[in-house]
Design a protein around this motif. Sequence first.
Motif, mmCIF file in Angstrom:
data_model
loop_
_atom_site.group_PDB
_atom_site.id
_atom_site.type_symbol
_atom_site.label_atom_id
_atom_site.label_comp_id
_atom_site.label_asym_id
_atom_site.label_seq_id
_atom_site.Cartn_x
_atom_site.Cartn_y
_atom_site.Cartn_z
ATOM 1 N N LYS A 1 0.831 -1.199 0.000
ATOM 2 C CA LYS A 1 0.000 0.000 0.000
ATOM 3 C C LYS A 1 0.867 1.251 0.000
ATOM 4 O O LYS A 1 1.833 1.356 0.743
ATOM 5 N N GLY A 2 0.499 2.199 -0.860
ATOM 6 C CA GLY A 2 1.248 3.439 -0.962
ATOM 7 C C GLY A 2 2.433 3.360 -1.914
ATOM 8 O O GLY A 2 3.012 4.397 -2.263
ATOM 9 N N ARG A 3 2.811 2.155 -2.332
ATOM 10 C CA ARG A 3 3.940 2.002 -3.263
ATOM 11 C C ARG A 3 3.494 1.443 -4.618
ATOM 12 O O ARG A 3 4.060 1.799 -5.650
ATOM 13 N N PHE A 4 2.509 0.565 -4.605
ATOM 14 C CA PHE A 4 2.034 -0.071 -5.829
ATOM 15 C C PHE A 4 0.656 0.488 -6.196
ATOM 16 O O PHE A 4 -0.160 0.775 -5.318
ATOM 17 N N GLN B 1 -10.556 -3.121 -20.764
ATOM 18 C CA GLN B 1 -11.045 -3.870 -19.602
ATOM 19 C C GLN B 1 -10.502 -5.288 -19.492
ATOM 20 O O GLN B 1 -10.810 -5.983 -18.527
ATOM 21 N N ASN B 2 -9.729 -5.755 -20.488
ATOM 22 C CA ASN B 2 -9.141 -7.080 -20.379
ATOM 23 C C ASN B 2 -7.640 -7.002 -20.097
ATOM 24 O O ASN B 2 -6.927 -7.991 -20.226
ATOM 25 N N THR B 3 -7.177 -5.801 -19.767
ATOM 26 C CA THR B 3 -5.773 -5.585 -19.456
ATOM 27 C C THR B 3 -5.665 -4.936 -18.085
ATOM 28 O O THR B 3 -6.442 -4.040 -17.757
ATOM 29 N N VAL B 4 -4.690 -5.399 -17.317
ATOM 30 C CA VAL B 4 -4.445 -4.817 -16.009
ATOM 31 C C VAL B 4 -2.962 -4.489 -15.880
ATOM 32 O O VAL B 4 -2.112 -5.194 -16.435
ATOM 33 N N TYR B 5 -2.677 -3.400 -15.208
ATOM 34 C CA TYR B 5 -1.315 -2.934 -15.036
ATOM 35 C C TYR B 5 -0.989 -2.856 -13.544
ATOM 36 O O TYR B 5 -1.874 -2.667 -12.716
ATOM 37 N N LEU B 6 0.304 -2.963 -13.234
ATOM 38 C CA LEU B 6 0.753 -2.781 -11.860
ATOM 39 C C LEU B 6 1.981 -1.886 -11.879
ATOM 40 O O LEU B 6 3.047 -2.294 -12.364
ATOM 41 N N GLN B 7 1.825 -0.678 -11.387
ATOM 42 C CA GLN B 7 2.946 0.257 -11.246
ATOM 43 C C GLN B 7 3.558 0.008 -9.874
ATOM 44 O O GLN B 7 2.881 0.188 -8.854
ATOM 45 N N MET B 8 4.812 -0.381 -9.859
ATOM 46 C CA MET B 8 5.491 -0.700 -8.606
ATOM 47 C C MET B 8 6.603 0.316 -8.380
ATOM 48 O O MET B 8 7.569 0.363 -9.143
#
Length: 120
Positions: free
Chosen positions: A64-67, A75-82
């Motif tokens: 939490k707070g970082r990612f 809607q069939n794509t998901v991203y994760l900013q880390m």
Amino acid sequence: QVQLVESGGGLVQPGESLYLSCTASGSIISINAMGWFRQAPGKERELVARIITYGSTDYADAVKGRFTISKGDAQNTVYLQMNSLKPEDTAVYYCNAVGYETNFRAFDSWGQGTQVDVSS
């Protein structure tokens, strides 16, 4: 059959950032939840972050707070900013999607995993 393809892992130093992406393909009629799990050596797979129907999000306390998790316009794509990565974030990251196919059969699919290494 629903397939998930991930990309974006790699080796970074502590404090740096990585951006993961995952795209689902197949005869999908709806995706109810889509997100990321991770598994470090010798540990169980754990939830990192996910987006549930209507856009609500769920994060592990450790990130939490970082990612930040987000969905693409399709809607069939998901991203994760880390951001602000730590050595303890080192793991194989797996994309997961849950929903229904066009034959109204439920699916719970996993990607092949992408390695994230955080080390100086």
